[in-house]
Enzyme design. Structure first.
Site, PDB file in Angstrom:
ATOM      1  N   GLU A 117      73.573  40.371  44.282  1.00 36.08           N
ATOM      2  CA  GLU A 117      73.457  38.966  44.663  1.00 36.08           C
ATOM      3  C   GLU A 117      72.549  38.796  45.887  1.00 36.08           C
ATOM      4  OE1 GLU A 117      73.822  36.374  43.039  1.00 36.08           O
ATOM      5  OE2 GLU A 117      73.211  35.202  44.785  1.00 36.08           O
ATOM      6  N   LYS A 118      72.693  39.717  46.824  1.00 36.54           N
ATOM      7  CA  LYS A 118      71.864  39.668  48.034  1.00 36.54           C
ATOM      8  C   LYS A 118      70.377  39.894  47.678  1.00 36.54           C
ATOM      9  CE  LYS A 118      72.255  41.997  52.376  1.00 36.54           C
ATOM     10  NZ  LYS A 118      72.848  43.197  52.981  1.00 36.54           N
TER      11      LYS A 118
ATOM     12  N   THR B  25      73.469  45.686  46.378  1.00 36.80           N
ATOM     13  CA  THR B  25      74.270  44.471  46.178  1.00 36.80           C
ATOM     14  C   THR B  25      73.368  43.432  45.510  1.00 36.80           C
ATOM     15  OG1 THR B  25      75.473  45.006  48.194  1.00 36.80           O
ATOM     16  CG2 THR B  25      75.733  42.773  47.350  1.00 36.80           C
TER      17      THR B  25
ATOM     18  N   LYS C 115      67.895  38.353  66.314  1.00 30.99           N
ATOM     19  CA  LYS C 115      66.616  37.890  65.748  1.00 30.99           C
ATOM     20  C   LYS C 115      66.704  36.503  65.111  1.00 30.99           C
ATOM     21  CE  LYS C 115      64.381  42.254  64.622  1.00 30.99           C
ATOM     22  NZ  LYS C 115      63.656  42.974  63.569  1.00 30.99           N
TER      23      LYS C 115
ATOM     24  N   SER D 207      66.234  52.466  71.940  1.00 30.72           N
ATOM     25  CA  SER D 207      64.962  51.852  71.547  1.00 30.72           C
ATOM     26  C   SER D 207      63.747  52.676  71.979  1.00 30.72           C
ATOM     27  CB  SER D 207      64.869  50.459  72.172  1.00 30.72           C
ATOM     28  OG  SER D 207      63.582  49.925  71.950  1.00 30.72           O
TER      29      SER D 207
ATOM     30  N   ASP E 220      57.143  41.831  62.563  1.00 22.80           N
ATOM     31  CA  ASP E 220      57.655  42.867  61.658  1.00 22.80           C
ATOM     32  C   ASP E 220      56.861  42.903  60.358  1.00 22.80           C
ATOM     33  OD1 ASP E 220      59.758  43.735  63.285  1.00 22.80           O
ATOM     34  OD2 ASP E 220      61.082  42.144  62.571  1.00 22.80           O
TER      35      ASP E 220
ATOM     36  N   ALA F 250      67.565  44.527  50.961  1.00 20.88           N
ATOM     37  CA  ALA F 250      67.569  43.062  51.024  1.00 20.88           C
ATOM     38  C   ALA F 250      68.058  42.577  52.382  1.00 20.88           C
ATOM     39  CB  ALA F 250      68.442  42.491  49.904  1.00 20.88           C
TER      40      ALA F 250
HETATM   41  P1  ATR Z   1      68.128  45.721  58.245  1.00 19.20           P
HETATM   42  O1  ATR Z   1      68.279  44.456  59.029  1.00 19.20           O
HETATM   43  O2  ATR Z   1      67.611  46.876  59.057  1.00 19.20           O
HETATM   44  O3  ATR Z   1      67.315  45.521  57.018  1.00 19.20           O
HETATM   45  P2  ATR Z   1      70.687  45.470  56.937  1.00 19.20           P
HETATM   46  O4  ATR Z   1      70.571  44.005  56.995  1.00 19.20           O
HETATM   47  O5  ATR Z   1      71.972  46.126  57.304  1.00 19.20           O
HETATM   48  O6  ATR Z   1      69.597  46.191  57.851  1.00 19.20           O
HETATM   49  O7  ATR Z   1      70.270  45.934  55.451  1.00 19.20           O
HETATM   50  C1  ATR Z   1      70.392  47.235  55.037  1.00 19.20           C
HETATM   51  C2  ATR Z   1      69.906  47.370  53.588  1.00 19.20           C
HETATM   52  O8  ATR Z   1      70.073  48.742  53.210  1.00 19.20           O
HETATM   53  C3  ATR Z   1      70.695  46.542  52.577  1.00 19.20           C
HETATM   54  O9  ATR Z   1      69.817  46.109  51.574  1.00 19.20           O
HETATM   55  C4  ATR Z   1      71.689  47.559  52.040  1.00 19.20           C
HETATM   56  O10 ATR Z   1      72.127  47.278  50.729  1.00 19.20           O
HETATM   57  P3  ATR Z   1      73.355  46.261  50.455  1.00 19.20           P
HETATM   58  O11 ATR Z   1      72.768  44.886  50.498  1.00 19.20           O
HETATM   59  O12 ATR Z   1      73.855  46.642  49.112  1.00 19.20           O
HETATM   60  O13 ATR Z   1      74.363  46.515  51.551  1.00 19.20           O
HETATM   61  C5  ATR Z   1      70.859  48.797  52.015  1.00 19.20           C
HETATM   62  N1  ATR Z   1      71.674  50.020  52.027  1.00 19.20           N
HETATM   63  C6  ATR Z   1      72.328  50.538  53.098  1.00 19.20           C
HETATM   64  N2  ATR Z   1      72.955  51.686  52.728  1.00 19.20           N
HETATM   65  C7  ATR Z   1      72.677  51.886  51.413  1.00 19.20           C
HETATM   66  C8  ATR Z   1      73.014  52.897  50.463  1.00 19.20           C
HETATM   67  N3  ATR Z   1      73.761  53.957  50.802  1.00 19.20           N
HETATM   68  N4  ATR Z   1      72.523  52.778  49.201  1.00 19.20           N
HETATM   69  C9  ATR Z   1      71.759  51.718  48.857  1.00 19.20           C
HETATM   70  N5  ATR Z   1      71.409  50.731  49.708  1.00 19.20           N
HETATM   71  C10 ATR Z   1      71.853  50.807  50.971  1.00 19.20           C
END
Ligand code: ATR
Length: 283
Positions: free
Chosen positions: A154-155, A152, A68, A19, A104, A128
């Site tokens: 749906e998310k 993804t 969180k 951190s 944030d 997302a």
């Molecule tokens: P945080 O809490 O930091 O936002 P997270 O909840 O793990 O982290 O979310 C990561 C985001 O990055 C998600 O939207 C993820 O997409 P998915 O919902 O499809 O998993 C996105 N992400 C991570 N790696 C990715 C990649 N290689 N290409 C596209 N999106 C990616």
């Protein structure tokens, strides 16, 4: 000088050893000559940690992954925006009453507003997860016209629905026009710093591009954006803004953000010299 009057602050999460918040806040404490210290607490047992905050009268903490969301039900009061987001990244210990806040979203909006107005602007938001959720909330509240784009679907649709935003699948990106792009995915983060979350040729001159990724500070996305005439906002700016908002909640005054940002950069440089390939993530 640490003595019997020193007030304790910290960050709770797991992992937290990477951190930047301790360096950032301790630098502000030193600059303002506050008798306070900020530590990183690696926490697995969250209820016990919250009891510790109460019983040791820790004045304030930041909260990071994975706590969180879960911390909400352990607190006494919640700020309304933290309720709306369903996520707490800042706790104030107000004479024994633990109050949850989220900085944030305001950090993201504040960092963007240093270079652009948001109201009425078309905003493309990649991701997302938790970071995207904070940005969606912030942009929508600042009057932005937000489209969530996520791998993804749906998310992504769910986040868009909850925040009153539009949704577009990744494959629709080439047809989208945006004034502001925010990357809230982890794409481009060390050790995969060569990755870019959008095809560079999609970026247009005049766009404002902000990256949630701050390690490295100048991501591939920001380099490509700058080369194409976009204005860019580093993830580090967002990190410092959210930290400054937390500080303001704890102390009722604004900290020296330039000091905080410099401390983050120096800390990252040191970490890089020690372990060049370690990934960093926090917000
Ligand atoms: P945080 O809490 O930091 O936002 P997270 O909840 O793990 O982290 O979310 C990561 C985001 O990055 C998600 O939207 C993820 O997409 P998915 O919902 O499809 O998993 C996105 N992400 C991570 N790696 C990715 C990649 N290689 N290409 C596209 N999106 C990616």
């Amino acid at each position: 000088m640490i003595d019997a009057q020193t007030e304790v602050f910290g960050i709770i999460g797991n992992p937290v050893r990477h951190s930047l918040s301790p360096a950032m806040h301790n630098a502000a404490f030193r600059a303002l000559e506050l008798n306070a210290v900020y530590l990183a607490f690696s926490v697995e047992n969250l209820p016990a940690a919250v009891e510790g905050i109460r019983s040791l009268a820790v004045r304030g903490v930041n909260v990071t992954i994975p706590h969180k969301i879960a911390i909400q039900k352990l607190l006494d009061e919640m700020d309304l925006t933290a309720v709306a987001l369903g996520s707490v990244n800042t706790v104030l210990n107000r004479q024994g009453t633990l109050v949850g806040y989220n900085t944030d979203w305001i950090g993201a909006v504040g960092a963007l507003e240093e270079v652009t107005a948001i109201s009425g602007k078309r905003c493309a938001l990649l991701g997302a997860g938790g970071a995207a959720r904070a940005v969606a909330y912030g942009l929508a509240n600042a009057g932005g016209d937000v489209v969530v784009i996520n791998r993804t679907e749906e998310k992504g649709r769910r986040l868009a629905r909850q925040m009153g935003c539009g949704f577009a699948p990744l494959k629709a990106l080439p047809d989208l026009r945006a004034d502001i792009l925010v990357n809230a995915t982890s794409v481009g983060m060390e050790p995969r710093a060569e990755e870019c979350p959008v095809p560079p040729e999609w970026l247009r001159p005049g766009m404002v591009v902000m990256d949630a990724v701050y390690a490295p500070p100048r991501t591939k996305l920001l380099q490509e954006a700058e080369a194409r005439g976009c204005r860019v906002v580093e993830g580090l700016r967002w990190l410092v803004r959210q930290g400054a908002e937390s500080f303001a909640i704890w102390f009722g005054t604004r900290p020296p953000e330039d000091v905080m940002e410099r401390a983050c950069r120096e800390s990252m440089l040191r970490a890089h010299q020690d372990a060049p390939h370690r990934a960093a993530k926090e917000r």
